[in-house]
Every structure is written in C-alpha cells, then in structure tokens.
Design an enzyme around this catalytic site. Structure first.
Site, PDB file in Angstrom:
ATOM      1  N   TYR A  80      42.840  32.664  43.370  1.00  0.00           N
ATOM      2  CA  TYR A  80      41.878  33.173  42.399  1.00  0.00           C
ATOM      3  C   TYR A  80      40.517  32.489  42.500  1.00  0.00           C
ATOM      4  O   TYR A  80      39.486  33.178  42.565  1.00  0.00           O
ATOM      5  CB  TYR A  80      42.445  33.078  40.976  1.00  0.00           C
ATOM      6  CG  TYR A  80      43.201  34.315  40.561  1.00  0.00           C
ATOM      7  CD1 TYR A  80      44.343  34.723  41.269  1.00  0.00           C
ATOM      8  CD2 TYR A  80      42.794  35.091  39.490  1.00  0.00           C
ATOM      9  CE1 TYR A  80      45.034  35.860  40.904  1.00  0.00           C
ATOM     10  CE2 TYR A  80      43.490  36.235  39.116  1.00  0.00           C
ATOM     11  CZ  TYR A  80      44.604  36.608  39.825  1.00  0.00           C
ATOM     12  OH  TYR A  80      45.283  37.743  39.467  1.00  0.00           O
ATOM     13  N   ASN A 110      49.055  39.637  32.204  1.00  0.00           N
ATOM     14  CA  ASN A 110      49.120  41.099  32.180  1.00  0.00           C
ATOM     15  C   ASN A 110      49.690  41.563  30.850  1.00  0.00           C
ATOM     16  O   ASN A 110      50.048  40.753  29.993  1.00  0.00           O
ATOM     17  CB  ASN A 110      49.994  41.628  33.326  1.00  0.00           C
ATOM     18  CG  ASN A 110      49.291  41.580  34.677  1.00  0.00           C
ATOM     19  OD1 ASN A 110      48.083  41.718  34.758  1.00  0.00           O
ATOM     20  ND2 ASN A 110      50.058  41.376  35.728  1.00  0.00           N
ATOM     21  N   HIS A 114      42.043  44.435  39.673  1.00  0.00           N
ATOM     22  CA  HIS A 114      41.466  44.367  38.315  1.00  0.00           C
ATOM     23  C   HIS A 114      39.976  44.724  38.306  1.00  0.00           C
ATOM     24  O   HIS A 114      39.201  44.180  37.523  1.00  0.00           O
ATOM     25  CB  HIS A 114      41.666  42.972  37.711  1.00  0.00           C
ATOM     26  CG  HIS A 114      43.102  42.573  37.570  1.00  0.00           C
ATOM     27  ND1 HIS A 114      43.878  42.961  36.493  1.00  0.00           N
ATOM     28  CD2 HIS A 114      43.917  41.833  38.372  1.00  0.00           C
ATOM     29  CE1 HIS A 114      45.097  42.472  36.645  1.00  0.00           C
ATOM     30  NE2 HIS A 114      45.146  41.791  37.773  1.00  0.00           N
TER      31      HIS A 114
END
Length: 494
Positions: free
Chosen positions: A340, A128, A55
C-alpha cells in the site's frame, strides 16, 4: 472597497493574457516564448494523477470518533485513552474493481477506509464492507485483481476470467458467496457495515499482546439493492452512492457507525488448538466464541471542500499504525504493509504524506529529505542523518514494542491448503443456513445470473468446478444453481 486577487502564474507573477496565445501576427504561428500557454497546458496534461489500481471509484468525508467504552486493558493507544475522547478522522468508501468512472452500484466489495488523526501519528484502518476476502496469501493478489479488471485480449470485463479464477481457488468461496448475496450491492455507503477484516494486535501498558478484529455497525440499518434494483440504479445514476453520502451530510443527516472489537488472547492465538486459523483472512471469528465488545461511535459530519484535494489525494495504508496497535501474522496484512505505501508513492509521489489531507496535524520528525513535491521546508538547515550532534530529535524508548514470539525454526513456502487449512465451505454454509428464504433465493439467482456470463471452450469445465464448491457449501445451494444453469447434476464432482 473590496480588494480583488490578481491573476498570477504558479510562481506568483501577475499576468493578463489568459485566453489568447502569443503569435507572429494575427494569423501567424505561436511563439515558444509564451510560457503561460505551456504552463497551462502542461498542468492540464497532469491534472489526472494515476487512478488507484483498486478502489478507484470512491467517496469520502470528515468526521469524529468518540470513545464510549473503556478498552484500556487491551490497548495503550491514545485514541482510546478515556471515555468521551474525540479524534478527527477521514473516511473513504469505494468500489474495488471498477475504474474511476464506473457505477458505484456494481456488484463488488466496498472499501471502508479510515484515517484517524491521533497525537501519536495517523492511524489508517483500511478494510472492506465484508469481514473476509477472496484470498489468504498476498502472492495471489495481482493475479486475482487481473481477473476483476479487463481481459487483455478484448479489453472487456470477463465473467469467464472471474469464475475461472474463483473455481480454481476454493478459498475464495466464502467471500464470493457474500458477494453474490444482496450484500454485494449495498444501498449506498451509509447502510452497510464495515470491517478491519484483518487480524490486528493491541498492546496495553503492561505490554501484554491481544489479537483483535475491528467491526463497524451502521446506525442507519442494513439496506441493500436487489440485483435488478442495482442494475436500474446503474442506468439511472452511476454516482448514486456518492450523491447519497454527500447530500445527507450536507443536510445534517450525519451517518454513524458503532465501533466494536473481538479480542483473542495471545496464548489462544498461538495455541493452534482452535479449529480455525485466527490469522486467515478468508475466515471469521465466530461471535459465540469471541463476542463483540463496544468501543465507540464514528460520525461523518463534514463534506470535503474540494474532492480532489481531500479524497482523491487521500492515501491510506495498513502500515500506518500507532503505539498500542500492531500487526499480526495475517499473511494478507503482511503483504499490504509493503504494497500500500508503495502504491501511494507511485500514485502521489514519495512525499505523499506531506499532502495536507495525509499530514499528521501533530507534526512529524525524521531524516527523509528531497524527492518530488517536497512541501515542508525539507528539514531546513538541520542534519539529514542520524545520530548526530546538532539537533534535538531523540528516540523515546517507551514506544518500543515487545518481541513477537515465533513458533517455528523453519522458513518455507507453505501450501495454504495443507491439513487444517482447507475447510473453505463450513463458514459460507453456516451463512447460507441463517439467511431468510428471500435472501437465499436472491443469492441463488445472483449466482446464476453471474455464472451465465461464462463462455468459451472451457465453459463447462469452469461451471462444473464452481458448482462442486457450491455443493460443498450446501447441497440445496449447489442443486439450485445447477438447475438454474441447466447443468446435469450427475456430472458434478461433489
């Protein structure tokens, strides 16, 4: 009379020589004592923080989320507490596989990340523009992403790597099929839907647990590029999606999405009677079984004043939930809860949540101290341990979650292709059947174009293996792709 700001060093000392380095004489060597030169160069060398592993190419804006329907019977989350309530948010869109300088019209899934600034903390919903993903187990994630990046030998993108991996992982078929349709090349970010993708949980005031899927339906209408149009736009404007989003917000044409949820009771999810695993990220929940329920409207109405400050430094993590919203046994979600925040600490530093765009506007109280780029006073003179006898921070037990029932006494490395988990073809097959003839033809042509890039000594093996997946999705699809690739269909294992 207008007062001008003084030119200063980072420490605030005013200085004059911003263009000329201090030297021994007019033509002599430079002096080590010119620390302004060092400060400028050292900062310049560090202007580029490590780009996101995935990303990396992204766009974003601020906006508001407004509740339009009552869902308090499912959740006690304060963001949904009453109809009409508004919550400020940040959204970031992105391509997944490309580097920061790549084109944003590439055939790729699009990231759809949201940060809601709620009074119970920041809630990050990181999804997404597709409701499913390529894999269902996080141990596969690094290997999968490697195939979408650059070949370590040639340093080039490799269709052979991609299709080799996908053909060896039939669970990817659903997402690959969506990617090969025109949905793989959306017309910017405003004309695509978004999905939380994972299964999350909700808790109501009675601490009853429900499982949910989040959907965001674009109010601008779905619009996609064809493969040819996307290639042309890539050659014309590599930043089309960024420009389209920014210009429309700047002109007051604020994009909107309707938030909707699907809801499954805890009993239904745990019964194991449903024909799909509700925690499998490669599957959707059929709307006929679990219809979409309206929740609210999301609007983007403010461009960032500085891209780096607000978008490049924005840090999203599925670990960031709030009271009334929780996790699920979705294996990919469980993996992202760990990975993350870890990626953000690497990219931005251990105190990344103190950067203004990531900071909770309602405050944070904890015993984390020190670390690079500490920006909040570091706890001042207060204790850095808990419990203690000196400060007034206390634990509010009303935020305690009820226990999550576990349906097994065994821990094992379960094969995700075990019985009941290995139907990877019915859902993409159903999607192919509801496509228009034009959509079917475009998807077939996109697959042929993408698979034509497979090369090397394993070319035939990889193509045949992937063709067997397409045949299992739909015989017409498999035959059309095989014909387009010039493959003898009698050699395909079906």
């Amino acid at each position: 009379m207008k007062t001008h700001k003084k030119l200063t060093t980072a420490s605030g000392r005013p200085y004059v020589e911003n263009e000329n380095s201090q030297s021994v004489g007019f033509r002599g060597p430079l002096l080590l004592q010119d620390y302004i030169l060092h400060e400028k160069m050292a900062h310049f060398n560090r202007e580029r923080i490590p780009e996101r592993v995935v990303h990396a190419k992204g766009s974003g804006a601020f906006g508001t989320f407004t509740v339009t329907h009552d869902i308090t019977k499912y959740t006690k989350a304060k963001i949904f507490s009453e109809i009409g309530k508004e919550t400020k948010l940040l959204m970031r869109f992105s391509t997944v596989g490309g580097e920061k300088g790549s084109a944003d019209t590439e055939r790729d899934p699009r990231g759809f990340a949201m940060k809601f600034y709620t009074e119970d903390g920041n809630w990050d919903l990181v999804g997404n523009n597709t409701p499913v993903f390529f894999i269902k187990d996080p141990k596969k994630f690094g290997d999968f992403i490697h195939t979408q990046k650059r070949d370590p030998h040639t340093n080039l993108k490799s269709p052979t790597m991609m299709w080799d991996y996908w053909s060896l992982n039939p669970e990817s078929t659903h997402q690959v099929f969506i990617l090969m349709s025109d949905r793989g090349t959306p017309y910017g970010y405003r004309h695509m839907n978004g999905y939380g993708s994972h299964t999350y949980s909700m808790l109501n005031e009675a601490n009853e647990r429900f499982y949910v899927k989040f959907h965001f339906k674009t109010s601008q209408g779905i619009k996609n590029f064809t493969n040819e149009e996307a290639a042309q736009m890539k050659a014309t404007d590599m930043d089309f999606a960024q420009r389209d989003l920014f210009d429309n917000i700047e002109a007051g044409n604020f994009p909107k999405w309707d938030m909707k949820i699907q809801v499954m009771s805890e009993e239904e999810a745990n019964s194991q009677d449903y024909y799909i695993n509700p925690f499998d990220l490669t599957k959707v929940w059929p709307h006929g079984d679990y219809p979409l329920l309206d929740v609210g409207v999301l609007e983007l109405n403010q461009n960032p004043h500085n891209y780096f400050q607000d978008i490049e430094q924005a840090a999203f993590a599925p670990a960031h939930i709030v009271d009334g919203i929780g996790f699920s046994p979705d294996k990919m979600l469980q993996g992202r809860i760990l990975s993350y925040p870890d990626a953000q600490r690497y990219r931005l530093g251990v105190n990344y949540e103190q950067i203004p765009v990531n900071r909770c506007p309602f405050g944070a109280n904890n015993y984390q101290r020190d670390g690079q780029m500490r920006m909040d006073g570091n706890g001042s003179e207060n204790p850095n341990y808990f419990p203690n006898s000196f400060d007034d921070i206390e634990v509010d037990m009303k935020y305690k979650e009820p226990p999550l029932p576990i349906n097994s006494h065994y821990a094992d490395w379960y094969d995700r292709n075990c019985e009941g988990e290995n139907d990877h073809f019915t859902q993409p097959g159903n999607l192919f059947k509801i496509m228009s003839l034009e959509q079917q033809l475009n998807t077939v042509n996109n697959i042929i174009s993408a698979m034509s890039g497979i090369e090397g000594p394993k070319k035939g093996e990889i193509i045949n293996r992937q063709l067997s997946h397409w045949y299992r999705v739909d015989g017409r699809l498999g035959a059309a792709v095989a014909d387009g690739l010039g493959v003898d269909v009698d050699l395909i294992e079906r």
